[in-house]
Design an enzyme around this catalytic site. Sequence first.
Site, PDB file in Angstrom:
ATOM      1  N   THR A  13     -18.621 -23.071 -10.528  1.00  0.00           N
ATOM      2  CA  THR A  13     -18.258 -23.448 -11.891  1.00  0.00           C
ATOM      3  C   THR A  13     -16.947 -24.225 -11.883  1.00  0.00           C
ATOM      4  O   THR A  13     -16.111 -24.070 -10.989  1.00  0.00           O
ATOM      5  CB  THR A  13     -18.150 -22.221 -12.808  1.00  0.00           C
ATOM      6  OG1 THR A  13     -17.119 -21.346 -12.341  1.00  0.00           O
ATOM      7  CG2 THR A  13     -19.477 -21.466 -12.842  1.00  0.00           C
ATOM      8  N   SER A  15     -16.274 -27.414 -11.229  1.00  0.00           N
ATOM      9  CA  SER A  15     -16.185 -27.966  -9.874  1.00  0.00           C
ATOM     10  C   SER A  15     -16.111 -29.487  -9.822  1.00  0.00           C
ATOM     11  O   SER A  15     -16.424 -30.095  -8.791  1.00  0.00           O
ATOM     12  CB  SER A  15     -17.377 -27.486  -9.042  1.00  0.00           C
ATOM     13  OG  SER A  15     -18.601 -27.651  -9.735  1.00  0.00           O
ATOM     14  N   THR A  16     -15.671 -30.119 -10.903  1.00  0.00           N
ATOM     15  CA  THR A  16     -15.554 -31.575 -10.873  1.00  0.00           C
ATOM     16  C   THR A  16     -14.224 -32.044 -10.300  1.00  0.00           C
ATOM     17  O   THR A  16     -14.019 -33.237 -10.104  1.00  0.00           O
ATOM     18  CB  THR A  16     -15.735 -32.163 -12.287  1.00  0.00           C
ATOM     19  OG1 THR A  16     -14.761 -31.590 -13.168  1.00  0.00           O
ATOM     20  CG2 THR A  16     -17.141 -31.883 -12.811  1.00  0.00           C
ATOM     21  N   GLY A  18     -10.171 -30.523  -8.262  1.00  0.00           N
ATOM     22  CA  GLY A  18      -9.300 -29.447  -7.818  1.00  0.00           C
ATOM     23  C   GLY A  18      -9.935 -28.491  -6.839  1.00  0.00           C
ATOM     24  O   GLY A  18     -10.724 -28.867  -5.966  1.00  0.00           O
ATOM     25  N   ILE A  19      -9.587 -27.208  -6.968  1.00  0.00           N
ATOM     26  CA  ILE A  19     -10.097 -26.179  -6.067  1.00  0.00           C
ATOM     27  C   ILE A  19     -11.613 -26.091  -6.143  1.00  0.00           C
ATOM     28  O   ILE A  19     -12.292 -25.947  -5.126  1.00  0.00           O
ATOM     29  CB  ILE A  19      -9.448 -24.818  -6.398  1.00  0.00           C
ATOM     30  CG1 ILE A  19      -7.962 -24.836  -6.024  1.00  0.00           C
ATOM     31  CG2 ILE A  19     -10.157 -23.681  -5.676  1.00  0.00           C
ATOM     32  CD1 ILE A  19      -7.187 -23.606  -6.460  1.00  0.00           C
ATOM     33  N   GLY A  20     -12.160 -26.195  -7.347  1.00  0.00           N
ATOM     34  CA  GLY A  20     -13.604 -26.091  -7.502  1.00  0.00           C
ATOM     35  C   GLY A  20     -14.349 -27.164  -6.730  1.00  0.00           C
ATOM     36  O   GLY A  20     -15.349 -26.874  -6.048  1.00  0.00           O
ATOM     37  N   SER A 141      -6.195 -15.114  -8.644  1.00  0.00           N
ATOM     38  CA  SER A 141      -4.886 -15.741  -8.435  1.00  0.00           C
ATOM     39  C   SER A 141      -3.909 -14.678  -7.952  1.00  0.00           C
ATOM     40  O   SER A 141      -4.083 -13.482  -8.225  1.00  0.00           O
ATOM     41  CB  SER A 141      -4.374 -16.335  -9.754  1.00  0.00           C
ATOM     42  OG  SER A 141      -3.009 -16.699  -9.666  1.00  0.00           O
ATOM     43  N   TYR A 154      -2.425 -14.760 -18.999  1.00  0.00           N
ATOM     44  CA  TYR A 154      -3.139 -15.311 -17.834  1.00  0.00           C
ATOM     45  C   TYR A 154      -3.219 -14.268 -16.730  1.00  0.00           C
ATOM     46  O   TYR A 154      -4.286 -14.040 -16.142  1.00  0.00           O
ATOM     47  CB  TYR A 154      -2.426 -16.568 -17.346  1.00  0.00           C
ATOM     48  CG  TYR A 154      -2.957 -17.128 -16.053  1.00  0.00           C
ATOM     49  CD1 TYR A 154      -4.150 -17.844 -16.026  1.00  0.00           C
ATOM     50  CD2 TYR A 154      -2.265 -16.955 -14.853  1.00  0.00           C
ATOM     51  CE1 TYR A 154      -4.636 -18.370 -14.843  1.00  0.00           C
ATOM     52  CE2 TYR A 154      -2.738 -17.483 -13.666  1.00  0.00           C
ATOM     53  CZ  TYR A 154      -3.927 -18.183 -13.665  1.00  0.00           C
ATOM     54  OH  TYR A 154      -4.408 -18.693 -12.484  1.00  0.00           O
TER      55      TYR A 154
END
Length: 264
Positions: A13, A15-16, A18-20, A141, A154
């Site tokens: 999810t 995932s366009t 960065g980390i994803g 995190s 957060y």
Amino acid sequence: MKIDLSGKTALVTASTGGIGFAIAKGLAESGAAVVLNGRSDASLTKAGEKLRSAVPSAQWRGIAADLGDAAGAQKLLGELPPVDILVNNAGIFEPQDFFDADDDVWERHWQTNVMSGVRLSRALLPDMVKRCWGRVVFISSESARNIPADMVHYGVSKTAQLAIARGLAKRVAGTGVTVNSVLPGPTLSDGFAEMMKDEMAKTGKTLEQIGKEFVMAHRASSVIQRAATVDEVANMVVYVSSPQASATSGAALRVDGGVVDDIV
């Protein structure tokens, strides 16, 4: 160690970028068919082209859905093929003092960071159990264990992910399905780059230099004394998604550079 995920389908999810995106790329490099997810068709097309450029053999499809509410999760689930690996990466963060963060702030973080993973895990885990193989990974995190004073909302949402992952691991115990959390620390992600773009323009420093300065100023307990790369985080996720990680379940695996100052 050669990780081979041929014949497996992975949903990552958010995932366009960065980390994803790094996780999706790592899974594709290991042979998995990848379902990319983002909020718009345009972002998915761009991410797909980037994935194909990095991994020419990649098998992928994209599904546009905003996982900030139940309707978005239902849309995604309605278009999914059977999934063997679920990476719950969707998440938001918004620095705000506790006394200024109203119910809407808490609700946004809870829905995106917590309930998105709850909804997808609830829908996809039963089929994994039936097939006697599956992997669920929550991207939490170091803030789950090191609650930031300027983002209590957060930190709470990230701690909740640890509890969900541990509980689900126990719920599916003995089935061949594992559930784990991965805890990145400061990372040179697209979000971090966006946050620091004015500083880079003003100082002429690289993102890596600014990342190191940020870590030393705000996460001085870091052992590596720099920010991680997105690929370093993705490496852990690919491993824990693999057959080689079959004895790891219910774990909170840190990729925080040693920021959390303990020995477990």
